[in-house]
Write a protein that holds these residues in place. Structure first.
Motif, mmCIF file in Angstrom:
data_model
loop_
_atom_site.group_PDB
_atom_site.id
_atom_site.type_symbol
_atom_site.label_atom_id
_atom_site.label_comp_id
_atom_site.label_asym_id
_atom_site.label_seq_id
_atom_site.Cartn_x
_atom_site.Cartn_y
_atom_site.Cartn_z
ATOM 1 N N LEU A 433 -13.231 32.056 21.520
ATOM 2 C CA LEU A 433 -14.181 30.944 21.478
ATOM 3 C C LEU A 433 -15.535 31.400 22.027
ATOM 4 C CD1 LEU A 433 -14.306 28.049 20.550
ATOM 5 C CD2 LEU A 433 -13.563 27.309 22.807
ATOM 6 N N TYR A 434 -16.313 32.075 21.167
ATOM 7 C CA TYR A 434 -17.646 32.542 21.538
ATOM 8 C C TYR A 434 -18.696 31.505 21.105
ATOM 9 C CZ TYR A 434 -14.971 36.889 21.730
ATOM 10 O OH TYR A 434 -14.024 37.844 22.001
ATOM 11 N N GLU A 435 -19.965 31.815 21.357
ATOM 12 C CA GLU A 435 -21.029 30.849 21.081
ATOM 13 C C GLU A 435 -21.061 30.444 19.601
ATOM 14 O OE1 GLU A 435 -25.877 30.285 21.596
ATOM 15 O OE2 GLU A 435 -24.906 32.155 22.226
ATOM 16 N N PHE A 436 -20.933 31.431 18.705
ATOM 17 C CA PHE A 436 -20.959 31.125 17.274
ATOM 18 C C PHE A 436 -19.838 30.169 16.902
ATOM 19 C CE2 PHE A 436 -19.118 32.377 13.085
ATOM 20 C CZ PHE A 436 -20.086 31.788 12.283
ATOM 21 N N GLU A 437 -18.635 30.433 17.394
ATOM 22 C CA GLU A 437 -17.498 29.575 17.078
ATOM 23 C C GLU A 437 -17.682 28.170 17.653
ATOM 24 O OE1 GLU A 437 -16.268 33.614 16.251
ATOM 25 O OE2 GLU A 437 -17.242 32.714 18.009
ATOM 26 N N ARG A 438 -18.285 28.069 18.832
ATOM 27 C CA ARG A 438 -18.548 26.744 19.428
ATOM 28 C C ARG A 438 -19.515 25.944 18.552
ATOM 29 N NH1 ARG A 438 -16.683 26.506 24.712
ATOM 30 N NH2 ARG A 438 -16.235 28.538 25.678
ATOM 31 N N ILE A 439 -20.541 26.624 18.049
ATOM 32 C CA ILE A 439 -21.505 25.944 17.175
ATOM 33 C C ILE A 439 -20.810 25.445 15.920
ATOM 34 C CG2 ILE A 439 -23.503 26.308 15.669
ATOM 35 C CD1 ILE A 439 -24.583 28.258 17.775
ATOM 36 N N VAL A 440 -19.996 26.306 15.303
ATOM 37 C CA VAL A 440 -19.309 25.927 14.065
ATOM 38 C C VAL A 440 -18.367 24.757 14.310
ATOM 39 C CG1 VAL A 440 -17.681 26.709 12.291
ATOM 40 C CG2 VAL A 440 -19.525 28.221 13.044
ATOM 41 N N LEU A 441 -17.591 24.823 15.393
ATOM 42 C CA LEU A 441 -16.673 23.726 15.714
ATOM 43 C C LEU A 441 -17.434 22.414 15.872
ATOM 44 C CD1 LEU A 441 -14.283 25.426 18.300
ATOM 45 C CD2 LEU A 441 -13.642 24.576 16.051
ATOM 46 N N SER A 442 -18.540 22.470 16.613
ATOM 47 C CA SER A 442 -19.321 21.256 16.871
ATOM 48 C C SER A 442 -19.873 20.667 15.567
ATOM 49 C CB SER A 442 -20.465 21.576 17.827
ATOM 50 O OG SER A 442 -21.336 20.490 17.949
ATOM 51 N N SER A 475 -25.681 40.160 14.309
ATOM 52 C CA SER A 475 -24.907 39.568 13.212
ATOM 53 C C SER A 475 -23.449 39.379 13.604
ATOM 54 C CB SER A 475 -24.996 40.466 11.982
ATOM 55 O OG SER A 475 -24.332 39.877 10.903
ATOM 56 N N VAL A 476 -22.894 38.265 13.175
ATOM 57 C CA VAL A 476 -21.493 37.912 13.453
ATOM 58 C C VAL A 476 -20.788 37.696 12.124
ATOM 59 C CG1 VAL A 476 -19.966 36.214 14.514
ATOM 60 C CG2 VAL A 476 -22.124 36.827 15.635
ATOM 61 N N TYR A 499 -25.769 31.894 -3.125
ATOM 62 C CA TYR A 499 -25.313 33.208 -2.660
ATOM 63 C C TYR A 499 -25.973 34.328 -3.460
ATOM 64 C CZ TYR A 499 -22.105 36.928 -1.249
ATOM 65 O OH TYR A 499 -21.569 38.093 -0.765
ATOM 66 N N GLU A 500 -26.023 34.178 -4.785
ATOM 67 C CA GLU A 500 -26.603 35.234 -5.627
ATOM 68 C C GLU A 500 -28.095 35.380 -5.395
ATOM 69 O OE1 GLU A 500 -23.736 35.480 -9.557
ATOM 70 O OE2 GLU A 500 -25.223 33.866 -9.476
ATOM 71 N N ALA A 501 -28.749 34.301 -5.017
ATOM 72 C CA ALA A 501 -30.196 34.351 -4.791
ATOM 73 C C ALA A 501 -30.551 34.892 -3.412
ATOM 74 C CB ALA A 501 -30.795 32.960 -4.947
ATOM 75 N N ALA A 502 -29.599 34.836 -2.471
ATOM 76 C CA ALA A 502 -29.871 35.232 -1.092
ATOM 77 C C ALA A 502 -29.869 36.753 -0.978
ATOM 78 C CB ALA A 502 -28.842 34.634 -0.146
ATOM 79 N N ARG A 503 -30.764 37.276 -0.168
ATOM 80 C CA ARG A 503 -30.800 38.716 0.104
ATOM 81 C C ARG A 503 -29.776 39.015 1.197
ATOM 82 N NH1 ARG A 503 -33.163 42.121 3.754
ATOM 83 N NH2 ARG A 503 -33.756 44.191 3.010
ATOM 84 N N PRO A 504 -28.826 39.932 0.954
ATOM 85 C CA PRO A 504 -27.812 40.213 1.982
ATOM 86 C C PRO A 504 -28.441 40.824 3.219
ATOM 87 C CG PRO A 504 -27.680 41.806 0.186
ATOM 88 C CD PRO A 504 -28.618 40.731 -0.251
ATOM 89 N N THR A 505 -27.913 40.439 4.358
ATOM 90 C CA THR A 505 -28.428 40.961 5.631
ATOM 91 C C THR A 505 -27.545 42.091 6.116
ATOM 92 O OG1 THR A 505 -27.091 39.366 6.874
ATOM 93 C CG2 THR A 505 -29.333 38.716 6.288
ATOM 94 N N GLU A 506 -28.056 42.817 7.111
ATOM 95 C CA GLU A 506 -27.253 43.882 7.725
ATOM 96 C C GLU A 506 -25.976 43.273 8.289
ATOM 97 O OE1 GLU A 506 -27.858 45.888 11.789
ATOM 98 O OE2 GLU A 506 -29.071 47.071 10.397
ATOM 99 N N ALA A 507 -24.850 44.003 8.123
ATOM 100 C CA ALA A 507 -23.547 43.498 8.554
ATOM 101 C C ALA A 507 -23.272 42.149 7.938
ATOM 102 C CB ALA A 507 -23.479 43.416 10.082
ATOM 103 N N SER A 508 -23.567 42.050 6.649
ATOM 104 C CA SER A 508 -23.392 40.790 5.916
ATOM 105 C C SER A 508 -22.008 40.227 6.092
ATOM 106 C CB SER A 508 -23.654 41.037 4.429
ATOM 107 O OG SER A 508 -23.166 39.985 3.643
ATOM 108 N N ALA A 509 -21.917 38.899 6.021
ATOM 109 C CA ALA A 509 -20.620 38.233 6.133
ATOM 110 C C ALA A 509 -19.749 38.527 4.930
ATOM 111 C CB ALA A 509 -20.814 36.736 6.272
ATOM 112 N N SER A 510 -20.339 39.054 3.869
ATOM 113 C CA SER A 510 -19.571 39.346 2.661
ATOM 114 C C SER A 510 -18.814 40.650 2.848
ATOM 115 C CB SER A 510 -20.511 39.454 1.459
ATOM 116 O OG SER A 510 -21.300 38.307 1.374
ATOM 117 N N GLY A 511 -17.668 40.542 3.406
ATOM 118 C CA GLY A 511 -16.850 41.722 3.632
ATOM 119 C C GLY A 511 -16.569 41.908 5.101
ATOM 120 N N ILE A 512 -15.304 42.170 5.389
ATOM 121 C CA ILE A 512 -14.936 42.306 6.797
ATOM 122 C C ILE A 512 -14.015 43.490 6.991
ATOM 123 C CG2 ILE A 512 -12.952 40.759 6.611
ATOM 124 C CD1 ILE A 512 -13.753 39.704 9.382
#
Length: 512
Positions: A433-442, A475-476, A499-512
């Protein structure tokens, strides 16, 4: 592996050349004259994709009696092992060192000093090429024994030189062992705690970054130690969330392999592993063209056996999917999924549990961004229904984050709220339960409790909060995907188009 499956697993792992060698030499491996029956049993086992002993017994009933079937299996297992060992005799560089050393020992026992000395020299030359310090230590011991028993000139001088050489080898061996120990320590940390946010990682990484074993040395004792050094530093830089330094270590590691063609030929599997890790780093850095070029190059590398074929499948198809997702080639990604499913079925237990988890999450994300929520949910459900695993806690976290919002998108807000409650408990229990997960839950709780007329405003707020978080944090995994989802829902657009229009960022969420 159950004992009754040993023969099946071994035969299935054999290369075409190994199988041919066994059949050509079946008479020597079965001196009782039953080579034809052994070949029949061999072929029948090879022909099965899943081991079925009752089917084998029925098929071969006329050739091999029911009561003696177990005995035939045991003998065939022994003959196959012998054939494989014989086929590879003298081909493995490490084995050559010890084969020649054993030959020297045999000559020594017969008092054939000159012949023993020749074999020792050959063994030493091979060991030095390999940088095999343990072998060199054993060779040195044998040389000292022979000097004492057979030399009659400059005996003391020769012993002094050999003892000095032994001390040097021991010192180099201690250095190699130091690199091996920190490599294994960090490997375990990577395997169990892949996420740089994990408290154990944040506690241990500062010490690892300053560990003397990971500082540039004056020289390395051998190739193996240098490989450990670069790979360990790359892992530590990953855990420290320093992607540029991580990538540079893999560039240096691959240069090491390029500078040492002897080792590249001697250890093709290790070389492939270095390429695999490099793929991870260039994907993380968003260097899509480099990723594609390495994938193309690796596709042409042969697999010597079924285990290597399974490894190649896991590497190539995993990173091919990552490449398609991150370069926004979504139709190519969709077209690849059936091949991945076939590979997961074909190789079964040979697929690494961590890679299986990652495959399932990435397949779910592919369906998700292509607006096929039902199939995306099916992949997440398959993952969450799988037996518990300690592998890739970051992948498991992302899968659980996706579950409630997929249920919500499928139109079941009450069930989505239940899933959200279960997610909160899982995150707490597993220390995720890190900050990102708290934001998403909220934000998800706010969304699931809002009236339909309020949902657009809620999505806009969620997109804003996640955008601010993205701008101020490293990035998370999952951040970009959830941000694009919120933006798509706020704008009333298909996720695929956003999604197709967005420019992928470093450590993109697309792929883990």
């Amino acid at each position: 592996m159950k004992p009754k499956e040993d023969l099946f697993e071994l035969i299935q792992s054999m290369t075409h050349a190994e199988r041919r060698h066994f059949k050509l030499n079946a008479r020597r491996y079965s001196p009782s004259g039953h080579e034809k029956k052994y070949v029949l049993l061999f072929d029948a086992v090879w022909g099965q994709r899943v081991y079925d002993e009752s089917a084998l017994r029925t098929l071969l009933l006329d050739e091999i009696g029911e009561k003696s079937f177990g005995s035939w299996k045991r003998h065939l297992l022994h003959y196959v092992e012998t054939a494989i060992r014989e086929f590879h005799a003298g081909k493995n560089s490490s084995e050559v060192v010890y084969e020649k050393l054993r030959d020297a020992d045999l000559m020594y026992r017969r008092g054939l000093w000159a012949r023993a000395q020749k074999k020792i020299i050959e063994s030493k030359e091979a060991a030095e090429r390999m940088g095999d310090l343990l072998a060199l230590l054993k060779i040195n011991e044998t040389q000292r024994r022979l000097v004492i028993e057979f030399e009659d000139k400059r005996v003391a001088e020769k012993m002094a030189n050999l003892l000095a050489e032994e001390k040097k080898i021991m010192s180099m061996l201690c250095m190699e062992q130091a690199y091996a120990e920190i490599f294994e320590e960090v490997c375990l940390l990577i395997r169990l705690k892949f996420d740089p946010r994990d408290p154990e990682v944040t506690q241990r990484v500062p010490a690892l970054l300053t560990d003397p074993r990971l500082q540039p040395p004056e020289a390395f004792p051998n190739f193996r130690a240098q490989r450990y050094y670069h790979q360990t530093r790359a892992f530590v830089f990953h855990l420290a969330n320093l992607p540029a330094l991580e990538l540079q270590e893999y560039v240096d590691l691959l240069q090491l392999w390029e500078d040492q063609p002897y080792f590249r030929a001697a250890f093709p599997k290790m070389y492939k592993l270095s390429l695999t890790n490099y793929l991870h780093a260039v994907n993380k850095a968003g260097e899509w063209e480099a990723l594609r070029e390495v994938l193309d190059a690796m596709t042409g590398l042969p697999a010597d056996n079924r285990d290597e074929a399974a490894e190649d499948f896991q590497t190539l198809e995993f990173y091919r999917l990552m490449y398609y997702l991150n370069s926004r080639q979504l139709q190519c990604a969709l077209d690849l999924l059936p091949r991945i499913e076939d590979g997961l079925k074909e190789f079964g237990a040979k697929v690494n549990p961590a890679r299986w988890l990652s495959f399932k999450v990435n397949m779910a994300m592919t369906y998700f961004v292509c607006d096929d929520r039902r199939r995306a949910y099916g992949e997440i459900d398959a993952l969450l229904s799988h037996p518990k695993s300690e592998h890739r806690s970051d992948a498991q976290t992302l899968a659980r984050l996706l579950e409630p919002l997929l249920v919500f998108d499928l139109g079941d807000a009450p069930l989505a709220y239940q899933k959200l409650h279960a997610l909160r408990e899982w995150l707490r229990t597993h220390g995720r339960l890190y900050e990102f997960e708290r934001i998403v839950l909220s934000k998800l709780e706010q969304l699931f409790n809002s009236a339909e007329t309020e949902q657009v405003a809620t999505f806009k707020d969620m997109a804003h909060v996640l955008s601010v978080f993205q701008a101020t944090h490293a990035s998370v995994q999952g951040l970009e995907l959830l941000l694009l989802w919120a933006q798509a829902r706020a704008a009333g657009l298909p996720l695929r188009s956003v999604y197709e229009a967005a420019r992928p960022t470093e450590a993109s969420a697309s792929g883990i």
